[in-house]
Design an enzyme around this catalytic site. Sequence first.
Site, PDB file in Angstrom:
ATOM      1  N   SER A 285       0.820  -1.209   0.000  1.00 46.67           N
ATOM      2  CA  SER A 285       0.000   0.000   0.000  1.00 46.67           C
ATOM      3  C   SER A 285       0.859   1.266   0.000  1.00 46.67           C
ATOM      4  O   SER A 285       1.552   1.551  -0.955  1.00 46.67           O
ATOM      5  CB  SER A 285      -0.949  -0.047   1.207  1.00 46.67           C
ATOM      6  OG  SER A 285      -1.883   0.998   1.191  1.00 46.67           O
ATOM      7  N   ASP A 296      10.263   5.371 -10.009  1.00 50.66           N
ATOM      8  CA  ASP A 296       9.825   5.929 -11.294  1.00 50.66           C
ATOM      9  C   ASP A 296      10.545   7.229 -11.645  1.00 50.66           C
ATOM     10  O   ASP A 296      10.711   7.549 -12.823  1.00 50.66           O
ATOM     11  CB  ASP A 296       8.311   6.169 -11.270  1.00 50.66           C
ATOM     12  CG  ASP A 296       7.528   4.879 -11.439  1.00 50.66           C
ATOM     13  OD1 ASP A 296       8.140   3.795 -11.364  1.00 50.66           O
ATOM     14  OD2 ASP A 296       6.301   4.943 -11.646  1.00 50.66           O
ATOM     15  N   LYS A 310      -0.603  -4.282  -3.109  1.00 50.42           N
ATOM     16  CA  LYS A 310      -1.890  -3.801  -2.609  1.00 50.42           C
ATOM     17  C   LYS A 310      -2.091  -2.387  -3.141  1.00 50.42           C
ATOM     18  O   LYS A 310      -1.579  -1.420  -2.585  1.00 50.42           O
ATOM     19  CB  LYS A 310      -1.908  -3.833  -1.084  1.00 50.42           C
ATOM     20  CG  LYS A 310      -3.299  -3.741  -0.456  1.00 50.42           C
ATOM     21  CD  LYS A 310      -3.792  -2.318  -0.336  1.00 50.42           C
ATOM     22  CE  LYS A 310      -5.121  -2.232   0.387  1.00 50.42           C
ATOM     23  NZ  LYS A 310      -5.686  -0.874   0.394  1.00 50.42           N
TER      24      LYS A 310
END
Length: 545
Positions: A285, A296, A310
């Site tokens: 999460s 990224d 998740k």
Amino acid sequence: MKKILLAIPLCLALSLTSAAQRSMPQLLQKLLNAEYAISSLYVDSVNEEKLVEDAIRGMLENLDPHSSYTDAKETKELEEPLQGEFSGVGIQFNMSQDTLYVIQTVPGGPSERVGVLAGDRIIYVNDTTIAGVKMKNSDIQKRLRGPKGSKVTIQVKRPGVKELITFRITRDNIPLHSIDAQYMLDERTGYLRISRFGAKTHEEMMEALKELSKQGMTQLVMDLSDNGGGYLNAAIDMCNEFLDRGQLMVYTEGENSPRNEAHANGWGDYKGLHMVVMVNQYSASAAEIFAGAMQDWDRAVIVGRRTFGKGLVQRPIKFEDGSMMRLTVARYYTPSGRCIQKPYSRGDKKAYEKELLDRANEGEYYSLDSIQFNDSLRYTTCLNGRTIYGGGGVMPDVYVPIDTTEYTTYYRDMTAKGIINQYVIQYVDKNRKQISKQYKKLKDFDGGFTVTDEMMRDFIAMGEKDSVKYDEEKYRTSEKLLKDIIKGLIARDIYGDQSAYSVIINHRNRDLKAACDILNDRERYDRMLREGNPEYERLVKKHDE
């Protein structure tokens, strides 16, 4: 019936199409008729409140693995760890032979103020005996916790004191910290372990980084291993400290939830700090949001194993009685467009919960060659355009397999039966004063204390008394691991929680070693952020062939 009348309009009114609006009265009437028929005509008496709750749970169970319903009590227990504090007496405890054993008191907390000490055993809470009656930890916590300002009387047995000692404690707010450990690994490398993303996590992180910077930190290992997540805002606030203005941190999107983006404001204090983020299969999460954003934007090297996956957004919908429905309304996406959520089949929660075991059985935790990389799941980072992969969770830049060479059935049995904890409790009881006197500081203990063969003979004998048969060969395989754990737990009981990480856990942590190796090799660190992991390309070709 009040609850179901509230629930259906609230959920559906969030974003209704005209077709849904036309069908809503008919669907609602069908549910009302079913409940009325059961409560009025069923052969036996029924609990209408439970009937409604079961209906809500039934609807949610056929959606996704994370939509859920909790009653008022469950809701309170669910939210408490993320709020940053609760009201209680301020102790950390363990159970020793059905007796509550105080590991340590919260500094400045209610128990410390009245004189409760580590090593005390709580026998009575008010007029209730809690020792030797096999009371559940949750039931003990209920008796010790309570509203701020309320009082509770405990009686404790203290080693070396014949009579029970009575303490009257005024409950107070007890902080729940998100940071398990913070210290310098070497003269320039800071280490920060965050266990959850709660209401005060960002604030705690900033305090910790400030303190580490004072100690000379110029590079950081951020440990999010086993971090199950928490509040989205906490992850966003943390990302903001490391990213440049305008950089996308995370976005959410769903069928009835338009795309919602969070961008960095550029005010972060640590945008230039060299960093490695550690993750594993239990990182989920909010932990995945942070790790995904750092990866990224080529902002940090991610080390460890693929995260849990998740990536479903739950909106809490509270009812008047304190119960709550957590309804999935969108999915989390990293800045490159990767969906964090791993695949699942609607209504098949059992298979979803088994997925981590499936990964283990397929060898994903133990060998890089066991992982299947698919070219269709290829993404590129936002800054340098290096290749990363989707498919659920965050795949680290540097994969570290789990080392199981020291794990044996003997180690498993001694752990499962709690022999290690029981031995440490008894040992510390007898030797706390001597150890504290001989080793004033943790670093003295770390460098000077040795778990002796005599100690291990006592440890083995304790296991045999509890039906764990001694196995010479398996013991020798696990001996170093067992000694390290015992030393670490002794350090924890005497010097505090953080010492367990610095004395034992991180001394043998392969993920941390890999993190330090890459941080201290600046050429490799820069190359990884610029080009990615070439081994993954090899596995893509292998999969395609």
